[in-house]
Design an enzyme around this catalytic site. Structure first.
Site, PDB file in Angstrom:
ATOM      1  N   ASP A  90       0.826  -1.203   0.000  1.00 26.74           N
ATOM      2  CA  ASP A  90       0.000   0.000   0.000  1.00 26.74           C
ATOM      3  C   ASP A  90       0.860   1.252   0.000  1.00 26.74           C
ATOM      4  O   ASP A  90       2.014   1.229   0.399  1.00 26.74           O
ATOM      5  CB  ASP A  90      -0.852   0.044   1.278  1.00 26.74           C
ATOM      6  CG  ASP A  90      -2.116  -0.774   1.152  1.00 26.74           C
ATOM      7  OD1 ASP A  90      -2.478  -1.111   0.021  1.00 26.74           O
ATOM      8  OD2 ASP A  90      -2.715  -1.069   2.200  1.00 26.74           O
ATOM      9  N   LYS A 111      -3.376   2.791  -2.526  1.00 26.02           N
ATOM     10  CA  LYS A 111      -4.620   3.534  -2.578  1.00 26.02           C
ATOM     11  C   LYS A 111      -4.312   5.014  -2.447  1.00 26.02           C
ATOM     12  O   LYS A 111      -3.784   5.439  -1.444  1.00 26.02           O
ATOM     13  CB  LYS A 111      -5.543   3.085  -1.458  1.00 26.02           C
ATOM     14  CG  LYS A 111      -5.967   1.652  -1.655  1.00 26.02           C
ATOM     15  CD  LYS A 111      -6.532   1.073  -0.396  1.00 26.02           C
ATOM     16  CE  LYS A 111      -6.907  -0.371  -0.653  1.00 26.02           C
ATOM     17  NZ  LYS A 111      -7.086  -1.111   0.589  1.00 26.02           N
ATOM     18  N   MET A 140      -7.987   9.469   8.707  1.00 26.67           N
ATOM     19  CA  MET A 140      -8.674   9.786   7.432  1.00 26.67           C
ATOM     20  C   MET A 140      -9.667  10.940   7.630  1.00 26.67           C
ATOM     21  O   MET A 140     -10.742  10.931   7.024  1.00 26.67           O
ATOM     22  CB  MET A 140      -9.429   8.543   6.898  1.00 26.67           C
ATOM     23  CG  MET A 140      -8.531   7.360   6.626  1.00 26.67           C
ATOM     24  SD  MET A 140      -9.431   5.892   6.077  1.00 26.67           S
ATOM     25  CE  MET A 140      -9.983   5.219   7.662  1.00 26.67           C
TER      26      MET A 140
HETATM   27  N1  SAH Z   1      -4.017   0.626   9.257  1.00 28.15           N
HETATM   28  C1  SAH Z   1      -3.514   1.986   9.380  1.00 28.15           C
HETATM   29  C2  SAH Z   1      -4.572   3.031   9.095  1.00 28.15           C
HETATM   30  C3  SAH Z   1      -5.108   2.998   7.687  1.00 28.15           C
HETATM   31  S1  SAH Z   1      -6.205   4.306   7.354  1.00 28.15           S
HETATM   32  C4  SAH Z   1      -2.884   2.170  10.770  1.00 28.15           C
HETATM   33  O1  SAH Z   1      -3.068   1.335  11.650  1.00 28.15           O
HETATM   34  O2  SAH Z   1      -2.174   3.168  10.931  1.00 28.15           O
HETATM   35  C5  SAH Z   1      -5.118   5.538   6.681  1.00 28.15           C
HETATM   36  C6  SAH Z   1      -4.999   6.719   7.641  1.00 28.15           C
HETATM   37  O3  SAH Z   1      -4.023   6.453   8.641  1.00 28.15           O
HETATM   38  C7  SAH Z   1      -4.545   8.004   7.000  1.00 28.15           C
HETATM   39  O4  SAH Z   1      -5.594   8.685   6.349  1.00 28.15           O
HETATM   40  C8  SAH Z   1      -4.061   8.777   8.206  1.00 28.15           C
HETATM   41  O5  SAH Z   1      -5.140   9.269   8.968  1.00 28.15           O
HETATM   42  C9  SAH Z   1      -3.415   7.671   9.014  1.00 28.15           C
HETATM   43  N2  SAH Z   1      -1.958   7.552   8.769  1.00 28.15           N
HETATM   44  C10 SAH Z   1      -1.295   6.427   8.432  1.00 28.15           C
HETATM   45  N3  SAH Z   1       0.040   6.650   8.365  1.00 28.15           N
HETATM   46  C11 SAH Z   1       0.211   7.960   8.682  1.00 28.15           C
HETATM   47  C12 SAH Z   1       1.360   8.811   8.805  1.00 28.15           C
HETATM   48  N4  SAH Z   1       2.592   8.370   8.596  1.00 28.15           N
HETATM   49  N5  SAH Z   1       1.158  10.100   9.171  1.00 28.15           N
HETATM   50  C13 SAH Z   1      -0.078  10.581   9.389  1.00 28.15           C
HETATM   51  N6  SAH Z   1      -1.191   9.831   9.277  1.00 28.15           N
HETATM   52  C14 SAH Z   1      -1.059   8.536   8.942  1.00 28.15           C
END
Ligand code: SAH
Length: 258
Positions: free
Chosen positions: A35, A57, A168
């Site tokens: 991803d 995505k 998100m």
């Molecule tokens: N499974 C992932 C979340 C997926 S949804 C987890 O556990 O982190 C995707 C969202 O995660 C993004 O829209 C944002 O809100 C957050 N996100 C993931 N990585 C990030 C990063 N490095 N910095 C800021 N937000 C992040």
């Protein structure tokens, strides 16, 4: 011989935050489906024998529909390969990991899930914000802001206390802020938005509930970002800057740290 699938939580994007188990799984992969938010810069070295497939995505449009990702996972595994599905954060936190596990079960493909460091906890931490803090917050709620929250959900969230973490949530921030205020959350409640956590261009924007929407607009806040609402935000620091400095810098508006 049927192969197998390993769903790997890749953490918030920095390679050092891959687990030892994740690195090991990548090392034995024949195919990696990864991803956008997973750490993928050095995949060719971490998974030297694997075909690398970007199923990334982009916000707003999926490069590959979820059903096609599931079909690919299953097809590769049925062809005898070890398939690693590398995801951002943890597979079970808004990661559709549950659906992919079910797809494997339905097809009779062995599947294992390796947890990852979730951005919900780690990204606030990267801005110095602890989600719990003795005497300040003893609970945290993690919600998806992908679609606007219902009025009922906003009412519950506003009355819950503790810390609210939104993933998100950049596009729905105006509805969130207005909804929490409508249901009685104090206008002075601090809110932090941490963009691109753990990357070299990580940035934290802090304002109070009444000022966060204009602050985010002025700063040009964009995804990926984690939003934190709660008193713990006062403990933030980003580089040398404290939360108070972050807030003050632009008089409650657009407090932006590099
Ligand atoms: N499974 C992932 C979340 C997926 S949804 C987890 O556990 O982190 C995707 C969202 O995660 C993004 O829209 C944002 O809100 C957050 N996100 C993931 N990585 C990030 C990063 N490095 N910095 C800021 N937000 C992040």
């Amino acid at each position: 011989m049927t192969g197998r699938v390993t769903l790997v939580g890749g953490g918030p994007g920095r390679e050092e935050l891959l687990t030892v188990a994740a690195v090991r799984a990548l090392g034995s992969a024949d195919v990696v489906l990864y991803d956008r938010l997973a750490p993928h810069a050095r995949l060719a070295e971490l998974a030297p024998d694997a075909d690398l497939v970007d199923v990334g995505k982009q916000p707003g449009h999926h490069a590959l529909p979820q059903e096609e990702i599931e079909a690919l996972l299953v097809a590769h595994a049925l062809a005898g390969r070890h398939v690693v599905r590398l995801k951002g954060g943890d597979p079970y936190v808004f990661g559709r990991g549950g659906e992919e596990v079910l797809a494997c079960h339905r097809a009779g493909v062995p599947v294992e899930v390796l947890p990852g460091v979730t951005s919900a906890v780690a990204v606030p931490g990267a801005a110095g914000i602890p989600l719990t803090h003795r005497g300040v917050s003893r609970l945290f709620t993690v919600v998806s802001g992908h679609a606007p929250l219902s009025d009922d959900e906003l009412r519950h969230l506003a009355g819950l206390g503790g810390t609210i973490v939104v993933l998100m949530g950049v596009n729905t921030l105006p509805q969130l802020a207005a909804g929490l205020a409508r249901h009685g959350m104090a206008a002075s409640m601090p809110v932090a938005i941490i963009e691109r956590g753990f990357r070299c261009d990580q940035r934290t924007t802090i304002a109070d509930l009444s000022g966060i929407v204009p602050a985010a607009g002025l700063a040009g806040v964009s995804s990926p970002a984690v939003i934190v609402v709660g008193e713990v935000v006062r403990l933030a620091h980003d580089g040398d800057r404290s939360a108070a400095e972050l807030m003050e810098r632009a008089a409650g508006f657009a407090a932006v740290a590099p």
